[in-house]
Design a protein around this motif. Sequence first.
Motif, PDB file in Angstrom:
ATOM      1  N   PHE A   4      27.386  32.038  86.659  1.00 30.31           N
ATOM      2  CA  PHE A   4      27.241  31.893  88.099  1.00 30.31           C
ATOM      3  C   PHE A   4      28.263  32.793  88.782  1.00 30.31           C
ATOM      4  O   PHE A   4      29.455  32.726  88.483  1.00 30.31           O
ATOM      5  N   GLN A   5      27.824  33.628  89.711  1.00 27.07           N
ATOM      6  CA  GLN A   5      28.716  34.538  90.430  1.00 27.07           C
ATOM      7  C   GLN A   5      29.364  33.799  91.599  1.00 27.07           C
ATOM      8  O   GLN A   5      28.680  33.354  92.509  1.00 27.07           O
ATOM      9  N   THR A   6      30.689  33.654  91.559  1.00 23.82           N
ATOM     10  CA  THR A   6      31.406  32.989  92.648  1.00 23.82           C
ATOM     11  C   THR A   6      31.835  34.011  93.688  1.00 23.82           C
ATOM     12  O   THR A   6      31.814  35.221  93.428  1.00 23.82           O
ATOM     13  N   VAL A  40      33.988  15.993  93.461  1.00 20.63           N
ATOM     14  CA  VAL A  40      33.130  16.957  94.152  1.00 20.63           C
ATOM     15  C   VAL A  40      31.699  16.648  93.734  1.00 20.63           C
ATOM     16  O   VAL A  40      31.464  16.062  92.674  1.00 20.63           O
ATOM     17  N   ARG A  41      30.757  17.027  94.562  1.00 19.33           N
ATOM     18  CA  ARG A  41      29.347  16.806  94.233  1.00 19.33           C
ATOM     19  C   ARG A  41      28.777  18.069  93.595  1.00 19.33           C
ATOM     20  O   ARG A  41      29.018  19.170  94.064  1.00 19.33           O
ATOM     21  N   SER A  42      28.011  17.884  92.534  1.00 21.26           N
ATOM     22  CA  SER A  42      27.495  19.008  91.760  1.00 21.26           C
ATOM     23  C   SER A  42      26.025  19.276  92.084  1.00 21.26           C
ATOM     24  O   SER A  42      25.198  18.361  92.054  1.00 21.26           O
ATOM     25  N   ALA A  84      26.636  25.809  91.342  1.00 20.57           N
ATOM     26  CA  ALA A  84      25.820  26.399  90.273  1.00 20.57           C
ATOM     27  C   ALA A  84      24.620  25.535  89.930  1.00 20.57           C
ATOM     28  O   ALA A  84      24.743  24.324  89.767  1.00 20.57           O
ATOM     29  N   ARG A  85      23.481  26.178  89.813  1.00 19.27           N
ATOM     30  CA  ARG A  85      22.272  25.515  89.343  1.00 19.27           C
ATOM     31  C   ARG A  85      21.821  26.113  88.015  1.00 19.27           C
ATOM     32  O   ARG A  85      20.775  25.757  87.487  1.00 19.27           O
ATOM     33  N   ASN A  86      22.612  27.046  87.493  1.00 25.10           N
ATOM     34  CA  ASN A  86      22.306  27.678  86.206  1.00 25.10           C
ATOM     35  C   ASN A  86      22.446  26.660  85.081  1.00 25.10           C
ATOM     36  O   ASN A  86      23.308  25.790  85.122  1.00 25.10           O
ATOM     37  N   TYR A 102      29.270  19.584  78.814  1.00 23.79           N
ATOM     38  CA  TYR A 102      28.552  20.674  79.469  1.00 23.79           C
ATOM     39  C   TYR A 102      29.544  21.805  79.718  1.00 23.79           C
ATOM     40  O   TYR A 102      30.649  21.561  80.206  1.00 23.79           O
ATOM     41  N   ARG A 103      29.143  23.026  79.420  1.00 23.48           N
ATOM     42  CA  ARG A 103      30.000  24.176  79.655  1.00 23.48           C
ATOM     43  C   ARG A 103      29.253  25.166  80.545  1.00 23.48           C
ATOM     44  O   ARG A 103      28.272  25.777  80.145  1.00 23.48           O
ATOM     45  N   PHE A 104      29.746  25.308  81.785  1.00 26.63           N
ATOM     46  CA  PHE A 104      29.167  26.228  82.763  1.00 26.63           C
ATOM     47  C   PHE A 104      29.913  27.555  82.688  1.00 26.63           C
ATOM     48  O   PHE A 104      31.139  27.568  82.619  1.00 26.63           O
TER      49      PHE A 104
END
Length: 136
Positions: A4-6, A40-42, A84-86, A102-104
């Motif tokens: 995911f590009q921040t 935080v909400r994901s 991120a939705r990836n 989970y690893r983002f």
Amino acid sequence: MIPFQTKIKKLPGTSYGEVVKHAYFLFNQIKKKTKRRPYVRSAYFNKEKVFFDYFWDHLHQKSPKERFKRLKYFEAAIEVIKSARNEPSARENPNKKNEILYRFAGLTKDKELFYAQIKEDKKHSRKYFMSCFPPE
């Protein structure tokens, strides 16, 4: 796994003391928004809460040099969790069968790769932000 590009760079600072000051400032902003446990909400988990209960304890188990490297990605990791939705890589925790890790993957604004790890407790369906770190 697509990173995911921040829109955020790594936290500024050349020493652990400088970086931890910025990280605690960001964490306190999140903490002020709730009376109870900070979260935080994901976006990936359909706006479910991701708590910070284990993050600081996990971080303080590392060496000071490793803490410094990991905290640099703290703000970018929060953005990955929020936006991120990836699809992350997911696997069952080999030590505890009732947990999923989970690893983002994420990219900072300067195109540096890092990972944000979230632990899910299957029994209560709660998610916890565990760590953020650069690839080995």
